[in-house]
Enzyme design. Structure first.
Site, PDB file in Angstrom:
ATOM      1  N   HIS A  98       0.818  -1.209   0.000  1.00  0.00           N
ATOM      2  CA  HIS A  98       0.000   0.000   0.000  1.00  0.00           C
ATOM      3  C   HIS A  98       0.853   1.261   0.000  1.00  0.00           C
ATOM      4  CE1 HIS A  98      -3.807  -1.559  -0.563  1.00  0.00           C
ATOM      5  NE2 HIS A  98      -4.052  -2.040   0.645  1.00  0.00           N
ATOM      6  N   ASP A 164      -6.009   5.441   9.472  1.00  0.00           N
ATOM      7  CA  ASP A 164      -7.400   5.636   9.030  1.00  0.00           C
ATOM      8  C   ASP A 164      -7.953   4.390   8.342  1.00  0.00           C
ATOM      9  OD1 ASP A 164      -7.188   8.184   9.926  1.00  0.00           O
ATOM     10  OD2 ASP A 164      -6.968   9.117   7.966  1.00  0.00           O
ATOM     11  N   GLU A 280      -9.218  14.903  13.934  1.00  0.00           N
ATOM     12  CA  GLU A 280      -8.626  15.109  12.604  1.00  0.00           C
ATOM     13  C   GLU A 280      -9.251  16.343  11.968  1.00  0.00           C
ATOM     14  OE1 GLU A 280      -8.227  12.010   9.734  1.00  0.00           O
ATOM     15  OE2 GLU A 280      -7.093  10.692  11.069  1.00  0.00           O
TER      16      GLU A 280
END
Ligand code: FAD
Length: 515
Positions: A98, A164, A280
């Site tokens: 990723h 996240d 956030e």
């Protein structure tokens, strides 16, 4: 006569050994690999293709082979063989790839498909500890955070610091830092690890912690895979709540927005009860991305976007369960939010703990259906010192993104405290006590990712000219000089540790630091 016979039998013997070597050692694209890993080394087109690409879809680098290990012994064998060879090959651990710029690749080396370890079931998630000394989970480096969450919740426990998105591996995020809205309170994921098992660049398995082999422990955390492959991490756990109050508030002005973010962070600094647990923020520039908000409010929000160009969204999450009740959380939040200056309306949802933590996976499923997940991701993630964040808003958010109509990308922006990070670790952050992360999470077509990449370069050039000393997170750099500049005062330690734990520069060549 006897001498001739002896010579002949010696020759036969040598030829026999040579034949065994030829037939049993594994050759792949001119590199010699350990013979006893033959059946786990794949060189077929599918294996090579899977190991040549990543989530970025920007870089393609072909390895000579991919290893599908079934135990950490296989990792020791692979790396040890390279270390002892006169022509060492490079080795990259690949979690889920990723990364976005080839960080988990190894040109003409060996990519280790780490998730193959969990298929073998040898590296399960094991929970230990007690209330007095603290709970922990022993987790294979190849495990996905979603699996760690599910396993620990079965015992009413949970890790404390997240990313996240949870379909990332433990080894992959610990090699970077692992940040999210919990970082302001608990520190990054690398700060919530008690102990590691690591196979170093010499092929040795070492258990390390702050108490034992601490130099390796600190090196590996945030170490971009340079010092060893993490095969086990002992992760800090706490009792889990079951539900989450998830809120968003809107601002038209960055100064007010960021001051309010810092106010919430300061509340937690004073130790008053860990509410909110998550903090956030993001930019809202696209009137078509209003799914979170109630349908009746969307026209109003869309017209605010039209008027102001950018809305700033302050996002919090506060955990509760049947004992703590959401009315108690509501009261606490009401008290906290009273002093903030958001536009009228707090948008909120009550969701389960798992729904909240796994929220990006829901987006992933939607994007996959539309064929928009496996596309190029020219991402840029930065850490910005607080002193430069206002100028960054004007120069980047307003003058680059908004003015040039780059309004559809997800852009995250939220603050953290330096004192929640451990400077002995390899991760690099700005020098100031408070710094912000800004994540430009662009998705693009296969033929236009350069447009976004150029935008990223423009952002970095702006920072350079404006004297804003940003640090790249999940960063790639084009040259060794840039890496030296990135590490700054930490470079010497980073280099010394490399010489100590991976002197032949075998590991993680895709980061392009030493290779
Ligand atoms: P890979 O990309 O496979 O590997 C990354 C690096 O670590 C490589 O250099 C690799 O060689 C090395 N490595 C992999 N496994 C090991 C191991 N066991 N031991 C040693 N080195 C290893 N990051 C955040 O911090 N916060 C976020 O909120 C966040 N959200 C994300 C959302 C999405 C949709 C995506 C795609 C990524 C997100 N990331 C986030 C980035 C993520 O942390 C990185 O991609 C990271 O590299 C983890 O991915 P991975 O497990 O696939 O590792």
């Amino acid at each position: 006569m006897e001498a001739i016979l002896n010579f002949q039998s010696l020759l036969t013997c040598l030829m026999f050994i040579f034949m065994i070597m030829i037939t049993s050692s594994t050759m792949a694209n001119n590199i010699t690999l350990p013979p006893n890993l033959q059946d786990k080394i794949h060189t077929d087109a599918d294996a090579i293709k899977a190991a040549s690409t990543d989530y970025g879809h920007i870089i393609t680098q072909k390895p000579a082979a991919a290893l599908f290990p079934s135990s950490m012994e296989d990792l020791k064998t692979l790396i040890g063989f390279s270390f002892n060879s006169s022509v060492p090959y490079t080795v990259a651990a690949k979690g889920r790839a990723h990364s976005v710029h080839g960080e988990a690749m190894a040109t003409n080396g060996v990519v280790v498909e780490m998730t193959s370890l969990s298929k073998n079931g040898s590296n399960m998630i094991v929970i230990g500890g007690d209330k007095a000394s603290g709970f922990y989970a022993d987790v294979g480096g190849e495990q996905l955070w979603i699996d760690v969450l599910n396993a620990t919740l079965q015992k009413g426990l949970t890790p404390v610091s997240w990313t996240d998105y949870l379909y990332l591996t433990v080894g992959g995020t610990l090699s970077n830092a692992g940040i999210s809205g919990q970082t302001h309170l608990k520190g990054p994921q690398i700060n919530n690890v008690y102990e590691l098992d690591v196979v170093t660049g010499k092929g040795e398995l070492v258990t390390c912690s702050k108490q034992a082999n601490s130099e390796l422990f600190y090196a590996v955390l945030g170490g971009l895979g340079q010092f060893g492959i993490i095969t086990r991490a002992r992760i800090v756990l706490e009792p889990a709540k079951t539900k989450v109050k998830w809120t968003r508030m809107l601002y038209t002005d960055f100064d007010t927005f960021s001051k309010d973010q810092e106010k919430l962070m300061a509340v937690n600094e004073r130790g008053s009860g860990e509410i909110p647990n998550y903090l956030e923020g993001q930019l809202l520039m696209d009137p078509n991305s209003l799914d979170f908000y109630p349908p009746e409010d969307r026209p109003r929000i869309a017209s605010l976007i039209k008027q102001y160009g950018i809305l700033y969204v302050l996002e919090t999450a506060s955990y509760y369960d049947d004992r703590t009740k959401h009315s108690v959380v509501d009261k606490k939040l009401h008290q906290l939010f009273k002093s903030l200056s958001y536009l009228p309306n707090i948008y909120s949802k009550n969701v389960t703990y798992v729904e909240f933590l796994d929220r990006v996976h829901a987006d992933e499923l939607v994007l996959r259906k539309k064929g928009l997940w496996d596309v190029p991701h020219p991402w840029l993630n930065l850490f910005i010192p607080k002193s430069g964040v206002q100028a960054f808003n004007n120069g980047v958010f307003k003058n680059i993104l908004l003015k040039q109509n780059f309004t559809t990308s997800i852009v995250l922006v939220y603050p953290m405290n330096r004192n929640k990070w451990d400077d002995n670790m390899s991760a690099v952050i700005p020098d100031e006590e408070i710094f912000y992360t800004a994540g430009f999470l662009h998705s693009s077509g296969f033929n236009n990712w350069q447009v976004f990449d150029n935008k990223n370069k423009e952002i970095l050039e702006f920072c350079d000219k404006a004297g804003i000393k940003v640090k790249k997170y999940l960063g790639f750099h084009d040259s060794k000089e840039e890496w030296i500049n990135h590490f700054g005062s930490k470079w010497k330690t980073f280099q010394d540790r490399k010489n100590q734990f991976d002197p032949k520069k075998i590991l993680s060549p895709g980061q392009k630091i030493f290779n």
